[in-house]
Design a protein around this motif. Sequence first.
Motif, PDB file in Angstrom:
ATOM      1  N   TRP A 307       0.819  -1.204   0.000  1.00  0.00           N
ATOM      2  CA  TRP A 307       0.000   0.000   0.000  1.00  0.00           C
ATOM      3  C   TRP A 307       0.856   1.259   0.000  1.00  0.00           C
ATOM      4  CZ3 TRP A 307      -5.521   0.247   0.957  1.00  0.00           C
ATOM      5  CH2 TRP A 307      -6.134  -0.998   1.147  1.00  0.00           C
ATOM      6  N   ALA A 308       0.419   2.247  -0.774  1.00  0.00           N
ATOM      7  CA  ALA A 308       0.899   3.621  -0.650  1.00  0.00           C
ATOM      8  C   ALA A 308      -0.324   4.420  -0.218  1.00  0.00           C
ATOM      9  CB  ALA A 308       1.445   4.131  -1.976  1.00  0.00           C
ATOM     10  N   VAL A 309      -0.192   5.180   0.848  1.00  0.00           N
ATOM     11  CA  VAL A 309      -1.361   5.842   1.443  1.00  0.00           C
ATOM     12  C   VAL A 309      -1.053   7.308   1.706  1.00  0.00           C
ATOM     13  CG1 VAL A 309      -2.974   5.853   3.393  1.00  0.00           C
ATOM     14  CG2 VAL A 309      -2.062   3.687   2.546  1.00  0.00           C
ATOM     15  N   GLY A 310      -2.000   8.191   1.343  1.00  0.00           N
ATOM     16  CA  GLY A 310      -1.837   9.614   1.589  1.00  0.00           C
ATOM     17  C   GLY A 310      -3.043  10.203   2.285  1.00  0.00           C
ATOM     18  N   ALA A 311      -2.808  11.232   3.088  1.00  0.00           N
ATOM     19  CA  ALA A 311      -3.879  11.903   3.819  1.00  0.00           C
ATOM     20  C   ALA A 311      -4.938  12.436   2.859  1.00  0.00           C
ATOM     21  CB  ALA A 311      -3.296  13.054   4.649  1.00  0.00           C
ATOM     22  N   GLY A 312      -6.170  12.442   3.326  1.00  0.00           N
ATOM     23  CA  GLY A 312      -7.269  12.939   2.511  1.00  0.00           C
ATOM     24  C   GLY A 312      -7.932  11.878   1.669  1.00  0.00           C
ATOM     25  N   GLY A 313      -7.386  10.649   1.706  1.00  0.00           N
ATOM     26  CA  GLY A 313      -8.016   9.559   0.966  1.00  0.00           C
ATOM     27  C   GLY A 313      -7.342   9.226  -0.341  1.00  0.00           C
ATOM     28  N   GLN A 314      -5.998   9.145  -0.327  1.00  0.00           N
ATOM     29  CA  GLN A 314      -5.246   8.763  -1.519  1.00  0.00           C
ATOM     30  C   GLN A 314      -4.667   7.362  -1.283  1.00  0.00           C
ATOM     31  OE1 GLN A 314      -6.058  11.321  -3.189  1.00  0.00           O
ATOM     32  NE2 GLN A 314      -6.229  12.782  -1.507  1.00  0.00           N
ATOM     33  N   TYR A 315      -4.989   6.429  -2.166  1.00  0.00           N
ATOM     34  CA  TYR A 315      -4.562   5.041  -1.978  1.00  0.00           C
ATOM     35  C   TYR A 315      -4.029   4.439  -3.272  1.00  0.00           C
ATOM     36  CZ  TYR A 315      -7.446   5.066   2.310  1.00  0.00           C
ATOM     37  OH  TYR A 315      -7.996   5.353   3.539  1.00  0.00           O
ATOM     38  N   VAL A 316      -2.963   3.668  -3.146  1.00  0.00           N
ATOM     39  CA  VAL A 316      -2.516   2.788  -4.221  1.00  0.00           C
ATOM     40  C   VAL A 316      -2.352   1.408  -3.597  1.00  0.00           C
ATOM     41  CG1 VAL A 316      -0.709   2.238  -5.889  1.00  0.00           C
ATOM     42  CG2 VAL A 316      -1.281   4.632  -5.426  1.00  0.00           C
ATOM     43  N   VAL A 317      -2.947   0.398  -4.221  1.00  0.00           N
ATOM     44  CA  VAL A 317      -2.842  -0.978  -3.732  1.00  0.00           C
ATOM     45  C   VAL A 317      -2.213  -1.839  -4.823  1.00  0.00           C
ATOM     46  CG1 VAL A 317      -4.061  -2.951  -2.753  1.00  0.00           C
ATOM     47  CG2 VAL A 317      -4.950  -0.638  -2.375  1.00  0.00           C
ATOM     48  N   VAL A 318      -1.256  -2.659  -4.423  1.00  0.00           N
ATOM     49  CA  VAL A 318      -0.553  -3.536  -5.362  1.00  0.00           C
ATOM     50  C   VAL A 318      -0.641  -4.977  -4.867  1.00  0.00           C
ATOM     51  CG1 VAL A 318       1.708  -4.172  -6.279  1.00  0.00           C
ATOM     52  CG2 VAL A 318       1.059  -1.751  -6.122  1.00  0.00           C
ATOM     53  N   ASP A 319      -1.004  -5.876  -5.776  1.00  0.00           N
ATOM     54  CA  ASP A 319      -1.003  -7.310  -5.481  1.00  0.00           C
ATOM     55  C   ASP A 319      -0.226  -8.003  -6.591  1.00  0.00           C
ATOM     56  OD1 ASP A 319      -1.476  -9.880  -4.620  1.00  0.00           O
ATOM     57  OD2 ASP A 319      -3.506  -9.982  -5.433  1.00  0.00           O
ATOM     58  N   ARG A 320       0.976  -8.438  -6.280  1.00  0.00           N
ATOM     59  CA  ARG A 320       1.834  -9.046  -7.297  1.00  0.00           C
ATOM     60  C   ARG A 320       1.302 -10.401  -7.749  1.00  0.00           C
ATOM     61  NH1 ARG A 320       7.915  -8.670  -5.040  1.00  0.00           N
ATOM     62  NH2 ARG A 320       8.527  -8.890  -7.234  1.00  0.00           N
ATOM     63  N   GLU A 321       0.599 -11.093  -6.874  1.00  0.00           N
ATOM     64  CA  GLU A 321       0.103 -12.426  -7.214  1.00  0.00           C
ATOM     65  C   GLU A 321      -0.935 -12.357  -8.329  1.00  0.00           C
ATOM     66  OE1 GLU A 321      -2.128 -16.286  -5.146  1.00  0.00           O
ATOM     67  OE2 GLU A 321      -1.784 -14.456  -3.992  1.00  0.00           O
ATOM     68  N   SER A 322      -1.911 -11.478  -8.173  1.00  0.00           N
ATOM     69  CA  SER A 322      -2.963 -11.367  -9.182  1.00  0.00           C
ATOM     70  C   SER A 322      -2.664 -10.298 -10.220  1.00  0.00           C
ATOM     71  CB  SER A 322      -4.304 -11.042  -8.506  1.00  0.00           C
ATOM     72  OG  SER A 322      -4.232  -9.789  -7.844  1.00  0.00           O
ATOM     73  N   LYS A 323      -1.523  -9.573 -10.038  1.00  0.00           N
ATOM     74  CA  LYS A 323      -1.117  -8.482 -10.934  1.00  0.00           C
ATOM     75  C   LYS A 323      -2.141  -7.342 -10.958  1.00  0.00           C
ATOM     76  CE  LYS A 323       1.858 -11.322 -13.881  1.00  0.00           C
ATOM     77  NZ  LYS A 323       3.036 -10.900 -13.111  1.00  0.00           N
ATOM     78  N   ILE A 324      -2.829  -7.161  -9.839  1.00  0.00           N
ATOM     79  CA  ILE A 324      -3.783  -6.057  -9.716  1.00  0.00           C
ATOM     80  C   ILE A 324      -3.077  -4.827  -9.157  1.00  0.00           C
ATOM     81  CG2 ILE A 324      -5.800  -5.194  -8.445  1.00  0.00           C
ATOM     82  CD1 ILE A 324      -6.959  -7.962  -8.521  1.00  0.00           C
ATOM     83  N   SER A 325      -3.377  -3.685  -9.740  1.00  0.00           N
ATOM     84  CA  SER A 325      -2.985  -2.400  -9.164  1.00  0.00           C
ATOM     85  C   SER A 325      -4.198  -1.481  -9.249  1.00  0.00           C
ATOM     86  CB  SER A 325      -1.800  -1.791  -9.912  1.00  0.00           C
ATOM     87  OG  SER A 325      -2.094  -1.614 -11.279  1.00  0.00           O
TER      88      SER A 325
END
Length: 371
Positions: A307-325
């Motif tokens: 996870w990369a997370v920022g104040a105010g509701g900024q999110y990046v989620v990475v799953d290498r297994e399913s290759k989802i971003s």
Amino acid sequence: MVINQQGEDFTVKKTAIILAAVLFFSTAGAAGYLSIPFTISKNNQFHKELNQSDYDSQNTMNRLTEIMDKNEADSLFIMEGQNVLAEYGESDQISNVASVRKSLISALFGIAESKGLINVDRTLEELGIDDTKNPLSEKEKQATVEDLLKARSGIYITSLGESKDMKEKRPERGTYSHNEHYYYNNWDFNTLGVIFEQETGTSLGEAFYEWIAKPTEMKKFQPSNVVYQESEETSMPMYRFYMCAEDLTRFGSLYANNGKWRDKQIIPENWIDASFEAYSEITDVDRFTGYGYLWWLEKQKDQMLQWAVGAGGQYVVVDRESKISLAMMNNTGTSPLGVFWYRTFDGGEEPYSDVRDVFELAKNSIMKRQK
């Protein structure tokens, strides 16, 4: 002596009109000035549309819309591999990504290291790094670049962008040596920006543009999307990144696909492995279990998410297994007036659980399609 009452009334009215006009134009001028965005971004000529995946049923899309409609998020972009899985809202609207910036420069350090421009084992003393407003001790100067990437520098002094919680949790200066203790430390993060530019001779904006944005054909990012803030309390300026949800998801896709975009290696795979190593156990943030190189780690049973997370509701989620971003973002204002309006009248952000629900929805859809 004769008093001309009519003349006095006219003068008073005239003065009142002038004052009202001055007030109106001053207010309008101030509002106009404060409405100027910190950064303006146009579409890049090298941007190309992503292929659209064969997404799941209408029921899945309805559930996705339901989640997004109930929370504060303004945009969502999801990729499977390097294809679009789903899109919602204004995914090309740039916004301050807040602390997501830290994961962005982690990638820059990995690329710079592979180019021989940076050695993460070097100490602040060897690099000639000091905070001239709060000079470092000899002990503090022994912290390495890698210590800063892990938020384990042992340097506990004032920094730009600190939240109230960060200030309250900051240990007393001199409590720990480098790499002895984890503390989510904006001094570390801001100083990394200074080190990067000093050692590479390239600004963060230019490096991100050339090394990451152009190869991944990002839609909006340009060098001017990185701005700086300075303070009298520290000589380490804070850098801010402004990006859109689609471009952030393209960035996340690099990590989901072991550093590759199409067939080109952008971020070294060994750097991604190192970035997702848990160097510290996280006990004060319920949803995360570890911290890597400027990435939050979440381990649940056999699943590992980044996870990369920022104040105010900024999110990046990475799953290498399913290759989802995926990237989910909130527009917290791109000008002084916009920031004021958000903080005063909006101020909400979607909870972590909603982001998690969106991720699970995407992953389940992929699993159903693969059966």
